[in-house]
Design an enzyme around this catalytic site. Structure first.
Site, short mmCIF file in Angstrom:
data_model
loop_
_atom_site.label_atom_id
_atom_site.label_comp_id
_atom_site.label_asym_id
_atom_site.label_seq_id
_atom_site.Cartn_x
_atom_site.Cartn_y
_atom_site.Cartn_z
N GLY A 1 0.78 -1.23 0.00
CA GLY A 1 0.00 0.00 0.00
C GLY A 1 0.81 1.28 0.00
O GLY A 1 0.44 2.26 -0.64
N ASP B 1 0.45 4.02 3.89
CA ASP B 1 -0.73 4.47 3.16
C ASP B 1 -1.79 5.00 4.12
O ASP B 1 -2.38 6.05 3.90
CB ASP B 1 -1.30 3.35 2.28
N ASP C 1 -5.05 3.01 10.65
CA ASP C 1 -6.44 2.66 10.92
C ASP C 1 -6.53 2.33 12.42
O ASP C 1 -6.58 3.25 13.24
CB ASP C 1 -6.80 1.49 10.00
N LYS D 1 -7.30 7.53 9.86
CA LYS D 1 -8.69 7.39 10.31
C LYS D 1 -8.70 7.39 11.83
O LYS D 1 -8.72 6.33 12.45
CB LYS D 1 -9.28 6.06 9.79
N PHE E 1 -14.19 2.78 4.20
CA PHE E 1 -13.17 1.93 3.58
C PHE E 1 -12.76 2.54 2.25
O PHE E 1 -13.56 2.67 1.34
CB PHE E 1 -13.67 0.50 3.39
N ASP F 1 -5.98 -1.04 -1.37
CA ASP F 1 -6.74 -2.01 -2.15
C ASP F 1 -8.00 -2.47 -1.43
O ASP F 1 -8.14 -2.34 -0.21
CB ASP F 1 -5.89 -3.26 -2.41
N ARG G 1 -5.62 -0.52 -6.40
CA ARG G 1 -4.41 0.15 -5.91
C ARG G 1 -3.94 1.21 -6.90
O ARG G 1 -3.33 2.20 -6.51
CB ARG G 1 -3.26 -0.86 -5.75
P1 IMP Z 1 -4.12 -0.97 11.12
O1 IMP Z 1 -3.14 -1.92 11.70
O2 IMP Z 1 -5.54 -1.32 11.52
O3 IMP Z 1 -3.81 0.48 11.38
O4 IMP Z 1 -4.16 -1.26 9.58
C1 IMP Z 1 -3.30 -0.69 8.71
C2 IMP Z 1 -3.41 -1.38 7.36
O5 IMP Z 1 -4.74 -1.84 7.10
C3 IMP Z 1 -3.11 -0.39 6.28
O6 IMP Z 1 -1.74 -0.31 6.01
C4 IMP Z 1 -3.91 -0.95 5.13
O7 IMP Z 1 -3.16 -1.92 4.44
C5 IMP Z 1 -5.11 -1.59 5.77
N1 IMP Z 1 -6.29 -0.67 5.76
C6 IMP Z 1 -6.82 0.00 6.80
N2 IMP Z 1 -7.88 0.75 6.42
C7 IMP Z 1 -8.01 0.56 5.09
C8 IMP Z 1 -8.90 1.10 4.10
O8 IMP Z 1 -9.81 1.93 4.35
N3 IMP Z 1 -8.71 0.66 2.82
C9 IMP Z 1 -7.73 -0.22 2.48
N4 IMP Z 1 -6.87 -0.73 3.37
C10 IMP Z 1 -7.00 -0.36 4.67
MG MG Z 2 -0.46 -0.75 4.50
#
Ligand code: IMP
Ligand code: MG
Length: 174
Positions: free
Chosen positions: A42, A98, A101, A129, A150, A157, A163
Site C-alpha cells: 500500500g 498508506d 487505521d 482514520k 473503507f 486495495d 491500488r
Molecule cells: P491498522 O493496523 O488497523 O492500522 O491497519 C493498517 C493497514 O490496514 C493499512 O496499512 C492498510 O493496508 C489496511 N487498511 C486500513 N484501512 C483501510 C482502508 O480503508 N482501505 C484499504 N486498506 C486499509
Molecule cells: Mg499498509
C-alpha cells in the site's frame, strides 16, 4: 458482491498535499539524509511520489507485513513477510504508510524498528482514520484525516483491486 468507487480526494488534491508534505520534510531534515521505509504494498505509490518531492538526500528500503486478508476488518495479527535489506543503525528513519487505521500494524512495526538503533524514527501517512484507533500511534506527518470509510486508490486495495487509482475513493457495495 458488486461494488463501485466514489471519489473522496481527487488526484490534484492528493498531489498538492504530497508536495506540501515533501517541502515540510525537506525543511525538518535539512542537513541530514532521510531513510524512507515503505510498507508494501500500500505505501509504495505514496512513497515514490513523496520521495520525488523531498530535496534532502534520500535512501529507500521496503518491508512487507501482513495485516489484512480479503476482508475490510483488521485481524490484529501482524507478521513480517519481507524484512528490510539494510540495517537501520544511526539512520534517520521515516516510515511511509498508506493509512493508519486501528494502529496495530504501525505500533508493532515502530517498536521493532526502534530496537534496531536508528538515530530517529518518524511516521508519515497519507491517510489517517483517527476514529478507528485502538492502539495509540504518534503520527508525525499526515496527508489527510478521513472519516471511518473503507477507501481505495493510491496504493490502497480492496481484495487487491484499485491500488492503481490515481485518487482516493470510497468503496460502495451495491
Ligand atoms: P491498522 O493496523 O488497523 O492500522 O491497519 C493498517 C493497514 O490496514 C493499512 O496499512 C492498510 O493496508 C489496511 N487498511 C486500513 N484501512 C483501510 C482502508 O480503508 N482501505 C484499504 N486498506 C486499509
Ligand atoms: Mg499498509
Amino acid at each position: 458482491m458488486a461494488e463501485h468507487v466514489e471519489i473522496m480526494l481527487t488526484e490534484d488534491e492528493v498531489d498538492n498535499r504530497i508536495r506540501e508534505i515533501g517541502e515540510q520534510i525537506s525543511k525538518d531534515y535539512a542537513g541530514k539524509m532521510v531513510h524512507l521505509i515503505c510498507v508494501l504494498k500500500g505505501g509504495s505509490f505514496f512513497m515514490t511520489e513523496l520521495a520525488k518531492r523531498i530535496t534532502v538526500p534520500v535512501s529507500l528500503d521496503f518491508m512487507s507485513v501482513s495485516s489484512y486478508g480479503g476482508s475490510t476488518k483488521s485481524s490484529g495479527v501482524v507478521r513480517i513477510v519481507k524484512d528490510l535489506d539494510e540495517p537501520l543503525e544511526g539512520k534517520d528513519v521515516l516510515v511511509v504508510e498508506d493509512i493508519v487505521d486501528s494502529g496495530r500494524t504501525l505500533s508493532y512495526l515502530l517498536d521493532m524498528l526502534r530496537d534496531r538503533k536508528p538515530a530517529s524514527v518518524k511516521l508519515c501517512t497519507l491517510l489517517d482514520k483517527p476514529d478507528r484507533r485502538v492502539v495509540d500511534v504518534n503520527v508525525d506527518y499526515t496527508g489527510f484525516q478521513i472519516p471511518d470509510e473503507f477507501v481505495v486508490g493510491y496504493g490502497l486495495d480492496y481484495d487487491q483491486k484499485y491500488r492503481n487509482l490515481p485518487y482516493i475513493g470510497v468503496v460502495r457495495f451495491d
